[in-house]
Design an enzyme around this catalytic site. Structure first.
Site, short mmCIF file in Angstrom:
data_model
loop_
_atom_site.label_atom_id
_atom_site.label_comp_id
_atom_site.label_asym_id
_atom_site.label_seq_id
_atom_site.Cartn_x
_atom_site.Cartn_y
_atom_site.Cartn_z
N ASP A 21 0.86 -1.18 0.00
CA ASP A 21 0.00 0.00 0.00
C ASP A 21 0.90 1.23 0.00
O ASP A 21 1.49 1.58 1.03
CB ASP A 21 -0.91 -0.01 1.23
CG ASP A 21 -1.82 1.20 1.30
OD1 ASP A 21 -1.74 2.09 0.41
OD2 ASP A 21 -2.61 1.28 2.26
N LYS B 59 0.36 4.22 0.11
CA LYS B 59 -0.04 5.31 1.00
C LYS B 59 0.23 4.99 2.46
O LYS B 59 0.02 5.84 3.33
CB LYS B 59 -1.53 5.62 0.79
CG LYS B 59 -1.84 6.16 -0.60
CD LYS B 59 -3.32 6.47 -0.75
CE LYS B 59 -3.63 7.02 -2.15
NZ LYS B 59 -5.07 7.32 -2.32
N HIS C 101 -6.47 7.60 -22.98
CA HIS C 101 -6.31 6.18 -23.30
C HIS C 101 -5.83 6.06 -24.74
O HIS C 101 -5.70 7.05 -25.47
CB HIS C 101 -7.62 5.42 -23.09
CG HIS C 101 -7.86 5.04 -21.66
ND1 HIS C 101 -7.00 4.24 -20.95
CD2 HIS C 101 -8.86 5.37 -20.80
CE1 HIS C 101 -7.47 4.07 -19.72
NE2 HIS C 101 -8.59 4.76 -19.60
N ASN D 139 -7.32 8.02 -27.57
CA ASN D 139 -7.06 9.45 -27.50
C ASN D 139 -5.70 9.79 -28.08
O ASN D 139 -5.55 10.79 -28.81
CB ASN D 139 -7.12 9.93 -26.05
CG ASN D 139 -8.42 9.60 -25.36
OD1 ASN D 139 -8.43 8.99 -24.30
ND2 ASN D 139 -9.55 9.96 -25.97
N TYR D 140 -4.69 8.99 -27.77
CA TYR D 140 -3.34 9.26 -28.29
C TYR D 140 -3.29 9.07 -29.80
O TYR D 140 -2.64 9.85 -30.51
CB TYR D 140 -2.31 8.38 -27.58
CG TYR D 140 -2.47 8.35 -26.09
CD1 TYR D 140 -2.65 9.53 -25.37
CD2 TYR D 140 -2.46 7.16 -25.38
CE1 TYR D 140 -2.81 9.51 -23.99
CE2 TYR D 140 -2.61 7.12 -24.02
CZ TYR D 140 -2.80 8.29 -23.32
OH TYR D 140 -2.98 8.27 -21.96
N ASP E 273 -0.51 2.03 -26.96
CA ASP E 273 0.00 1.34 -25.78
C ASP E 273 1.21 0.47 -26.13
O ASP E 273 2.21 0.44 -25.42
CB ASP E 273 -1.09 0.47 -25.16
CG ASP E 273 -2.16 1.30 -24.46
OD1 ASP E 273 -1.99 2.52 -24.33
OD2 ASP E 273 -3.17 0.70 -24.05
#
Length: 401
Positions: A73, A75, A139, A142-143, A169
């Site tokens: 985790d 955080k 995503h 979009n690219y 990607d």
């Protein structure tokens, strides 16, 4: 561990496809890739269908093969200390958070390089660490859209369409692996690590370099079906009588003339010599389509079987996997699974004469190697148990290692 990259150790903080594809390539070639995964926010690749017979995402099992999994985790108050201790033993960090996230977690390049000055740190984002879009979500589609790729990839009547392959990607993953290995070569010469800022928009534009070079160098602006390679010439796919398709790609005169002879239309040959004349090419394509539609795919395959004219069937995935050329190249490999028969996957696509790729196992269960990886980095059993008790590895932590 075998492979040409067996000396490299990678901490992978990425999810989805671009970063994981880069580290898949490194893992296939022998790098020890350790994924740092959230215990309560699973990588969506783990959840994406279709699933194999064990209920595991087939895509996840492929893109994370040969990697190890640690739950942490980020955080948690102790997480940054854990990573800083780990990074002393690793060569490369790959992360895919938005700009500024790793800094807020105390895991930015400057902080980790203080622990390991030779560290190579690759940040994979949609738009990079600079510019007005640096914080913007995106995503693959979009690219592709912003890269200009979709402005000339599609059909005149309907415009652009999503590709069956996430090109942005995959391009990003390829460039990330290339950049990391270039940085490794630099470090071998100088001892210096460095920071790599990779933007998926940038790498998609680079993939579109042929069209972009035409614009920048000659002022040429391609459109839908206006170019020899995007449907503007006879170089295209044609529907057969039984609803299958033939890919016709014989641009050179000897291939084109051989194709015209094979379909019984040698009279068409003169019209194919100038693939830049869009009006002539569109009329020519209608003639070709009429001929191809007169026979089934199997009948055309028999015609072209012994002819070297750059014509091939559009195969289904099943047909591709069984194709004799694919079989001869050994591209479909069997990857071990724990307590199950091996799984067939696509292997690394380059043949090595001395250091072939190795496939250790399919994508592992979440956190399966947490104890082992921490022990290798010098954590004592007591320290690991204390971290587990504090919830650093999640509330449901259980690692057999």
């Amino acid at each position: 561990m075998t492979g040409p990259l067996r000396s490299l150790r990678v901490l992978d903080f990425t999810t989805l496809l671009p970063g994981p594809y880069a580290t898949l390539l490194l893992a296939d070639l022998g790098a020890d890739v350790v994924r740092i995964e959230s215990p309560d926010r699973p990588d969506l690749m783990r959840l994406a269908p279709p699933y194999d017979d064990s209920g595991t995402s087939a895509g996840y099992a492929w893109v994370h093969r040969s990697k190890r999994s640690v739950t942490l985790d980020l955080k948690h108050p102790q997480a940054a200390n854990v990573v800083r201790r780990l990074v002393r033993h690793y060569d490369i960090v790959v992360e895919g958070f938005r700009p500024g996230v790793m800094q807020r977690l105390g895991l930015d390049y400057e902080t980790l390089a203080a622990e390991n000055p030779a560290l190579i740190y690759c940040a994979v984002t949609g738009y990079g660490q600079t510019g007005p879009y640096r914080e913007r979500a995106g995503h693959d589609l979009n690219y592709q859209a912003l890269s200009g790729l979709l402005s000339h990839s599609g059909r005149r009547e309907v415009g652009p369409a999503p590709s069956g392959v996430p090109l942005a990607d995959v391009a990003g993953g390829l460039f990330a692996a290339l950049a990391i290995l270039a940085a490794v070569v630099h470090r071998q010469r100088t001892g210096e690590g460095q920071y790599l800022d990779l933007a998926l928009l940038d790498t998609t534009i680079a993939f579109n370099g042929l069209a972009v070079s035409g614009l920048l160098g000659a002022g040429h602006r391609p459109g839908y079906e206006t170019e020899p390679l995007n449907g503007g010439s006879f170089y295209d796919c044609y529907r057969t009588r039984d609803g299958r398709y033939l890919a016709v790609a014989g641009l050179e005169p000897k291939f084109w003339e051989g194709f015209c002879e094979a379909i019984g239309r040698p009279d068409l040959a003169p019209y194919g010599y100038n693939v830049w004349d869009a009006a002539v090419q569109q009329r020519l394509k209608k003639e070709i389509q009429q001929v191809i539609a007169s026979r089934t795919l199997a009948e055309w395959q028999a015609v072209f079987a012994e002819r070297d004219v750059c014509v091939e069937p559009v195969l289904t995935l099943d047909e591709m996997a069984q194709h004799p050329q694919v079989q001869a190249r050994g591209l479909i490999v069997e990857v071990p699974r724990p307590d199950a028969p091996p799984q067939r996957q696509v292997g690394f696509p380059v043949q090595f004469s001395r250091t072939p790729p190795a496939y250790r196992h399919t994508g592992p269960p979440l956190g399966a190697h947490t104890r082992k990886v921490l022990q290798e980095a010098g954590f004592t059993p007591e320290e690991i148990e204390a971290l587990a008790a504090e919830g650093a590895f999640g509330t449901d932590f259980s690692s057999p290692d």
